[in-house]
Every structure is written in C-alpha cells, then in structure tokens.
Design a protein around this motif. Structure first.
Motif, mmCIF file in Angstrom:
data_model
loop_
_atom_site.group_PDB
_atom_site.id
_atom_site.type_symbol
_atom_site.label_atom_id
_atom_site.label_comp_id
_atom_site.label_asym_id
_atom_site.label_seq_id
_atom_site.Cartn_x
_atom_site.Cartn_y
_atom_site.Cartn_z
ATOM 1 N N GLY A 266 37.015 -57.580 69.715
ATOM 2 C CA GLY A 266 36.274 -58.756 69.299
ATOM 3 C C GLY A 266 35.831 -58.751 67.858
ATOM 4 O O GLY A 266 35.174 -59.701 67.407
ATOM 5 N N ALA A 267 36.148 -57.735 67.097
ATOM 6 C CA ALA A 267 35.757 -57.651 65.690
ATOM 7 C C ALA A 267 36.991 -57.680 64.803
ATOM 8 O O ALA A 267 38.072 -57.235 65.193
ATOM 9 N N GLN A 268 36.818 -58.198 63.605
ATOM 10 C CA GLN A 268 37.872 -58.144 62.590
ATOM 11 C C GLN A 268 37.559 -56.986 61.656
ATOM 12 O O GLN A 268 36.477 -56.919 61.074
ATOM 13 N N ILE A 269 38.492 -56.066 61.528
ATOM 14 C CA ILE A 269 38.275 -54.865 60.723
ATOM 15 C C ILE A 269 39.278 -54.847 59.576
ATOM 16 O O ILE A 269 40.486 -54.936 59.798
ATOM 17 N N PHE A 298 33.734 -57.038 60.651
ATOM 18 C CA PHE A 298 33.173 -58.387 60.724
ATOM 19 C C PHE A 298 33.014 -58.784 62.191
ATOM 20 O O PHE A 298 33.997 -58.880 62.917
ATOM 21 N N TYR A 299 31.764 -58.987 62.606
ATOM 22 C CA TYR A 299 31.483 -59.566 63.916
ATOM 23 C C TYR A 299 31.056 -61.021 63.718
ATOM 24 O O TYR A 299 30.337 -61.324 62.757
ATOM 25 N N PRO A 300 31.480 -61.932 64.582
ATOM 26 C CA PRO A 300 31.104 -63.342 64.428
ATOM 27 C C PRO A 300 29.585 -63.525 64.374
ATOM 28 O O PRO A 300 28.860 -63.037 65.234
ATOM 29 N N GLY A 301 29.125 -64.221 63.326
ATOM 30 C CA GLY A 301 27.702 -64.517 63.195
ATOM 31 C C GLY A 301 26.855 -63.379 62.678
ATOM 32 O O GLY A 301 25.628 -63.492 62.651
ATOM 33 N N GLU A 302 27.452 -62.265 62.265
ATOM 34 C CA GLU A 302 26.698 -61.120 61.767
ATOM 35 C C GLU A 302 27.171 -60.732 60.371
ATOM 36 O O GLU A 302 28.281 -61.069 59.958
ATOM 37 N N ASP A 303 26.313 -60.018 59.653
ATOM 38 C CA ASP A 303 26.685 -59.524 58.332
ATOM 39 C C ASP A 303 27.736 -58.416 58.468
ATOM 40 O O ASP A 303 27.677 -57.612 59.408
ATOM 41 N N PRO A 304 28.679 -58.357 57.544
ATOM 42 C CA PRO A 304 29.702 -57.306 57.623
ATOM 43 C C PRO A 304 29.096 -55.915 57.422
ATOM 44 O O PRO A 304 28.123 -55.748 56.690
ATOM 45 N N VAL A 305 29.697 -54.939 58.077
ATOM 46 C CA VAL A 305 29.272 -53.540 57.963
ATOM 47 C C VAL A 305 30.356 -52.778 57.210
ATOM 48 O O VAL A 305 31.516 -52.766 57.623
#
Length: 420
Positions: A266-269, A298-305
């Motif tokens: 579910g995340a884009q890396i 990148f998780y939807p609606g969250e700041d990138p880590v």
C-alpha cells in the motif's frame, strides 16, 4: 504447456534432502553398552522434528509414533522414540559435526542446480548475528554474561549465521556460536574464513555482505585476500570511514541519481542510488566505491519518510547495472525476512519456554540442526507454485503444515498437526 500449480513438498523430497546431509556420518560418542537404537535412527528423528518445526521433543516423540510407513522405512525409524532418549542424544552432539552435515546438504543442493543466482550474475552470501536465548547460566564459553543496570545477570547465547540470498530459495549455509568473551565484529573474520574453507571447491557465492555490526578492515582484508568481494554497511561506529562516505555522497544532486519506484503493502517507495569512488581512505586500498541508498516511503495522506544507508565495497561500478545494484542492496534483508525472522516466527527459536533444550552444550547443536530443517524446506518452497498466486512463494506456515501432513500417518484418525 507450463505447470501452473506445483506442490514440491513430498516425503520423497524431504527424505532426499535429509539424506544429502548424511546425518549418519556424524560422530557417535555414546557409550557402546546399552544402545537400544542406532545413531542414525535417533538423529533422523530429530531432523524430522526440525523439518516439521515441532515445538517440543514430546511432539517429536508423537511424530515418531505415527510416522508414515515409507518414511519410517527409509529413515530407519522402526518405532516410537521417547523424548528422553532424543534429549540424551542432543546432549551428546557437537555443533561442528552438525555444521559438516549442513555443508554436505548445501553442496548437494548446489550440484542439483537449485542454488544458482536468480537475477545477479554471481552468488551472494549474507552474514548476520542472532540471539538464540537468555539463560540462567554463563559458564559455557559460547555464552556471554550480561549485567543489566536494573535486574539480575543472565547468559546470552549468540550465533553468527550465513544465508545464500541470491537464489530463489534463501538457504542457510553456516551457523556458528559467537564466543562469550568476544563480539560479532571480532568473530566475523574467523567465521568468514571457515565458510570460505567449507565451500572453496564450489562457486556457490562470490560476494559476502554484512551489516555495520560485522564490518571491519580485518574482515574486508580476509574476504579480498581470498579472491571474493565484499559489501559492508556503514554506520557511525565506523568513524572517519562513515564520515567520508557522508561527505562524498550526502550532497549529491538527486537528479543525477538512478531512481526506481516500487509499490509495497500500500505504499509507494522510491529508491535513489548514489555512488562515489574512494581514494584508499584509511588503508582500504581494495575499496572501489561508496554507495548511498536513499529510500523514500509515501503513504497516502501522510508526509514522506526518508532514510539513507551507506555502504563500502570492492566491486567495480560497471560490474552490475544500476538496477542490479539496487536489487543487490535490497536483497540483503532476505537474511532477516527469510532467515532469522523465519527461525523465530516459524521455528520458535526465540521463545524461552518452547525450546527443545536449554542446556548450552546442546543448544548450539540444535541451532544448526534447525538450519538443516529450514534449508530443506526453503528450497522446496522456492519450487512450489500455486495456481492463484504464481509470483510469490507460499507462506511458511503452509509449508510446515504440508511437511507434517506428508510425514504423518493418519490411518488411526484425522489428527491435525501439533502447531495448529
């Protein structure tokens, strides 16, 4: 027509891999008087218990009592073997003898063509340390005494393990105790030397990877002097070497980096690959490049880590493509995801109350024996294909369930595996 659904687990396949280890060649130190069972009978029973990931010797006894006839005949297990008899055998085993059996098993699998590199042009072995158990004693040379600031002292049993991470199946190629008076970085060169000696007549691997806890100049020299290549992770404990890597790579333009984007759970890396050539820093004259891997999640609606990892290697840049470099670096974590984590989650190695035995003299031998069982299934798991999901390998619990099912005789009832 390609085979869509293939179940590689069978009695024949399991027994074949145990026979590859030639467990009967292990030194039998039992007294000659009072021997009721052949050594091969007892060691094969223990090995079957590790293949089925049974949680206790009592469950191994139950398996021996209800073993399928064909397996009973081929492995020379005529009847039920008591758990006390199995425990007595464990106490008599030495880890180095079991390691030789593991070497034989891996070499046989290599000759069979099952351990060839999957994507890379060469084989890669990864080394990492692992905690086996906390004990109430520390009088064994392989147990480290730990004194917490708040609490009672305890003994910590540790091992070094090496896994082949370049093939489809992640198999353990060696396991050895870490000296109680030393640490991982101090023991890593001698452990690597033993691995190189064990597989010197094969082309099983060309590259050895380690985390920062096993990286040192002495370790790099050992690998390079034996005509192998290394990739070491770098952290602050490497001092000036780590600072130089950060200086050369920390401010490089992201537009010039090789970039690859994947989707995982579910995340884009997004991965970015940065490289720079060292100039013989700190006598690392064989080093050919520093590497930085920037990983942005990148998780939807969250700041990138964003996270960065640094590496040093003596592999020339042009030996691999940019895609292969990223694949190689990411693949190191197979030693955790498919190796150490599997030993803890499936084989229950880290659970204090479910160990077969807590005596240090037997615990290290059992640790290697477990790796024989895990390696047996790892190769079969890589060959198993499911009609509904051909891209990924089946869950480990499914493999354990199937292994138990084919080994057990259900003539007396519809019993279920002990771990369900």
């Amino acid at each position: 027509m390609s085979q869509v659904n293939r179940q590689a687990i069978s009695k024949k396949a399991i027994i074949r891999r145990l026979r590859d280890a030639k467990l009967g060649q292990i030194n039998d130190v039992r007294q000659k008087r009072g021997r009721r069972y052949e050594f091969e009978t007892l060691i094969n029973t223990l090995a079957l218990g590790t293949v089925a990931a049974l949680p206790s010797l009592r469950k191994v006894e139950a398996l021996s009592a209800n073993l399928a006839w064909s397996a009973r005949r081929q492995l020379k297990i005529p009847r039920r073997i008591s758990d006390t008899k199995l425990r007595d055998l464990l106490l008599s085993l030495t880890p180095d003898d079991i390691r030789e059996a593991l070497y034989r098993q891996v070499k046989a699998e290599y000759r069979r063509g099952a351990l060839v590199p999957d994507v890379l042009p060469f084989g890669v072995a990864a080394i990492d340390g692992k905690h086996l158990a906390k004990l109430d004693r520390w009088d064994h040379p392989g147990v480290q005494k730990v004194q917490p600031q708040d609490g009672k002292p305890y003994g910590l049993a540790r091992v070094h393990r090496a896994f082949l991470i370049s093939s489809k199946g992640v198999v353990c190629i060696d396991s050895r105790q870490v000296c109680g008076k030393s640490n991982e970085v101090g023991e890593a060169p001698s452990f690597t030397e033993e691995i190189l000696s064990a597989y010197k007549r094969t082309n099983l691997f060309e590259v050895i990877m380690t985390d920062a806890g096993n990286a040192s100049k002495k370790h790099a020299d050992k690998i390079h002097d034996n005509d192998k290549r290394y990739i070491f992770a770098l952290k602050e404990n490497q001092g000036n070497l780590y600072e130089d890597a950060c200086y050369l790579l920390g401010n490089q333009n992201a537009e010039k980096a090789f970039t690859e984007t994947l989707r995982e759970r579910g995340a884009q890396i997004t991965y970015r690959l940065f490289r720079a050539e060292p100039s013989g820093y700190h006598s690392w004259t064989h080093a050919r490049q520093f590497i930085r891997i920037e990983r942005t999640v990148f998780y939807p609606g969250e700041d990138p880590v964003v996270g960065n990892r640094y590496y040093i290697t003596d592999i020339p840049q042009k030996r691999l493509s940019d895609t292969q470099w990223l694949y190689l670096i990411r693949n190191y974590w197979r030693i955790e995801n498919n190796g150490n984590w599997t030993a803890d989650a499936i084989w229950r190695e880290d659970r204090r109350r479910i160990q077969w035995v807590k005596v240090p003299e037997a615990m290290y031998a059992l640790s290697v024996l477990r790796m024989i069982g895990q390696t047996s299934l790892a190769d079969l798991r890589s060959m198993t294909k499911r009609e509904w999901d051909r891209k990924s390998q089946p869950p480990w619990r499914d493999m354990i369930f199937d292994a138990y099912a084919v080994l057990r005789s259900y003539a007396e009832g519809n019993d279920q595996p002990a771990f369900v």
